[in-house]
Design a protein around this motif. Sequence first.
Motif, short mmCIF file in Angstrom:
data_model
loop_
_atom_site.label_atom_id
_atom_site.label_comp_id
_atom_site.label_asym_id
_atom_site.label_seq_id
_atom_site.Cartn_x
_atom_site.Cartn_y
_atom_site.Cartn_z
N LEU A 1 0.75 -1.25 -0.19
CA LEU A 1 0.03 0.07 0.09
C LEU A 1 0.83 1.44 0.00
N GLY A 2 1.95 1.28 0.76
CA GLY A 2 2.83 2.25 0.59
C GLY A 2 2.21 3.41 1.29
N ASP A 3 2.36 4.76 0.42
CA ASP A 3 1.70 5.80 0.74
C ASP A 3 0.32 6.00 0.99
N ASP A 4 -0.25 4.87 0.44
CA ASP A 4 -1.77 4.96 0.62
C ASP A 4 -2.31 4.31 2.04
N ALA A 5 -1.24 3.74 2.83
CA ALA A 5 -1.70 3.31 4.10
C ALA A 5 -2.33 4.33 5.04
N PRO A 6 -3.08 4.15 5.98
CA PRO A 6 -3.83 5.11 6.73
C PRO A 6 -2.86 5.84 7.18
N ASN A 7 -2.73 7.41 7.13
CA ASN A 7 -2.04 8.20 7.98
C ASN A 7 -0.39 7.91 7.68
N GLY A 8 -0.21 7.60 6.36
CA GLY A 8 1.21 7.13 6.00
C GLY A 8 1.79 5.92 7.02
N SER B 1 9.27 3.67 -5.54
CA SER B 1 9.25 2.51 -6.22
C SER B 1 7.86 1.88 -6.05
N LEU B 2 7.53 1.87 -4.88
CA LEU B 2 6.02 1.19 -4.57
C LEU B 2 4.96 1.73 -5.40
N ALA B 3 4.95 2.99 -5.60
CA ALA B 3 3.74 3.68 -6.48
C ALA B 3 4.27 3.22 -7.84
N GLU B 4 5.62 3.29 -8.38
CA GLU B 4 5.63 2.90 -9.88
C GLU B 4 5.53 1.48 -10.08
N MET B 5 5.34 0.66 -9.18
CA MET B 5 5.19 -0.66 -9.46
C MET B 5 3.85 -0.91 -10.12
N ARG B 6 2.82 -0.22 -9.58
CA ARG B 6 1.25 -0.51 -9.99
C ARG B 6 0.81 0.29 -11.21
N VAL B 7 2.09 1.03 -11.69
CA VAL B 7 1.49 1.90 -12.87
C VAL B 7 1.67 0.96 -14.14
N PRO B 8 0.70 0.65 -15.04
CA PRO B 8 0.71 -0.13 -16.01
C PRO B 8 1.82 0.22 -16.82
N ALA B 9 2.73 -0.82 -17.35
CA ALA B 9 3.72 -0.39 -18.34
C ALA B 9 3.27 -0.15 -19.81
N VAL B 10 2.33 -0.80 -20.21
CA VAL B 10 1.71 -0.99 -21.42
C VAL B 10 0.39 -1.15 -21.27
N GLY B 11 -0.49 -0.50 -22.04
CA GLY B 11 -1.98 -0.48 -21.98
C GLY B 11 -2.66 -1.64 -22.11
N PRO B 12 -3.52 -1.76 -21.27
CA PRO B 12 -4.51 -3.33 -21.30
C PRO B 12 -4.83 -3.53 -22.75
N GLN B 13 -4.67 -4.92 -23.17
CA GLN B 13 -4.84 -5.03 -24.42
C GLN B 13 -6.32 -5.52 -25.02
N GLY C 1 2.03 -3.85 -14.41
CA GLY C 1 3.15 -2.75 -13.92
C GLY C 1 4.54 -3.38 -13.96
N LEU C 2 5.14 -3.30 -12.89
CA LEU C 2 6.51 -3.94 -12.74
C LEU C 2 6.23 -5.11 -11.60
N GLY C 3 6.02 -6.20 -12.09
CA GLY C 3 5.89 -7.47 -11.20
C GLY C 3 4.42 -7.37 -10.48
N VAL C 4 3.69 -6.42 -11.04
CA VAL C 4 2.46 -6.30 -10.41
C VAL C 4 1.24 -6.39 -11.43
N GLN C 5 0.17 -7.18 -11.41
CA GLN C 5 -1.16 -7.09 -12.17
C GLN C 5 -2.04 -5.93 -11.69
N LEU D 1 2.54 12.95 -10.54
CA LEU D 1 2.36 11.78 -9.94
C LEU D 1 1.65 10.63 -10.74
N ASP D 2 0.51 11.46 -11.49
CA ASP D 2 -0.42 10.58 -12.12
C ASP D 2 -1.02 11.30 -13.38
N GLY D 3 -1.86 10.35 -14.09
CA GLY D 3 -2.54 11.11 -15.01
C GLY D 3 -1.71 11.61 -16.15
N TYR D 4 -2.43 12.46 -17.17
CA TYR D 4 -1.36 12.96 -18.42
C TYR D 4 0.13 13.69 -17.84
#
Length: 475
Positions: free
Chosen positions: A253-260, A274-286, A295-299, A425-428
């Motif tokens: 969960l990293g920074d999304d854990a309650p109260n950090g 790095s925790l946040a980067e893991m869950r960013v899709p590296a390629v668009g869903p097909q 993402g990076l080792g994460v679905q 950190l996110d989006g465009y």
Amino acid sequence: MTSPYEGPASKEQFAELLPATRRALLHRLAVGQNAGRAPSMVGAVMREGHMVWAEGYGAVDGQVPGADTQYRIGSLTKTFVAVLVLRLRDEGLIDLDDPLGKYLDTPEGGDATIAQLLAHTSGLAAEARGPWWERTDGALRPELADIFGERPQRHPVGRTHHYSNPGFALLGALVERLRGDDWGTVLRREVLDPLGMDRTTLGPEAPHAAGWAVHPWADVLLPEPAVNTGRMAPAGELWSTAADLCRFAAFLLGDDAPNGDSLNSDGRVLSAQSLAEMRVPAVGPQDPEWVRGYGLGVQVTRQNGRILFGHCGSMPGFVSALWISPDEALAGVALANLTNGFEVAGLASDLVSTVAEHEPRIPAPWRPLDEADPELLELTGPWYWGATPFALRLGAERGLELAPVAGGGRGARFRAEADGTWTGLDGYYAGETLRAVRTPSGALSHLDLGTFVFTREPYAPGDAVPGGVDEGGWR
């Protein structure tokens, strides 16, 4: 700071689930065990950093399994290996954009970058050379060259997502090469021990379930082998428990854990970035409905109206799933001891949905910032990209959030950098730089966001608008 596994910050925040919720979870587990015809099944829920529910159904050695019963977790192992690789990057020992061959003498896959191997875009074959690696002893493939068949490269490097088990065997070898120790020992030292995951191991340790195949047309069982897969072990060797996987979910969960407040609150295992980067899709869903990505080792998946990340796994006789909802600080774990248990992935996500629907997350109390820099406060408020109004808000740790006022347009969160800029950190605007531009006298002029200019007024004469503003003004 109190660890979320050492005691809750408040009884209300981490109270046990309501009886109706617990019954709904047990009902879903029981239906899953019956529909999946699993000899045994364990489900668990992590909420706000705590395992708040765990139950078993069926039997292991004549006993109902529980949160401490080990199951083989298959490809969930890949997420652990990804953490080890990203630790190397955090320490400056590798660059994810470097080709693997820069660090590892490998017969195949050396042209793919480390990031491409983590995201399954290396183009390598899905499976190791025969015989079926999941059911045969790893001694048959003692060297890296032995895991590749006659046509190891199935797609051009970086062109498409193609799941590759040999790709993660190479990443395990990379860890061993740079750490000077076998990957399992490194995992124990650098990840499992710091997170208190004592029941996650390379081989089974009692109490553990035995693997079974279930006959498709009769209620009878056949034992499945549980072999040491050798070089292929980083693709799916680990055994774990529902309790340990809840701890792992709290860490991810990293920074999304309650109260950090997470198991990684001090960054001792992996950096927050790095925790946040893991869950960013590296390629668009097909798939056309954009349901799945990697993402990076994460679905990453979209189910029941929410974005989840985690991983599923299978080995002969075992299936597993871990799905995490960062927006709700919830995770669902499902483990079973049967082959081809497709019910398990849906069970894990349904456990998340059940808790979210029965007991919506109660947000933490609003609190003012610890400090307010006058120069940062000056940045807040309305800004205009052309004639489109945006609002800029100041958050914790000097972070900023840009959002369109009317709901149309590109918004993003930004992380403060040491040089006085901010990184999207996110989006465009993910990865783009936001700068507050000042005049020679020090007055605030405008915002520069990846060359886009945001001004205090929509197209006001004298503003730093690229191309200038018509002298006649608005008419």
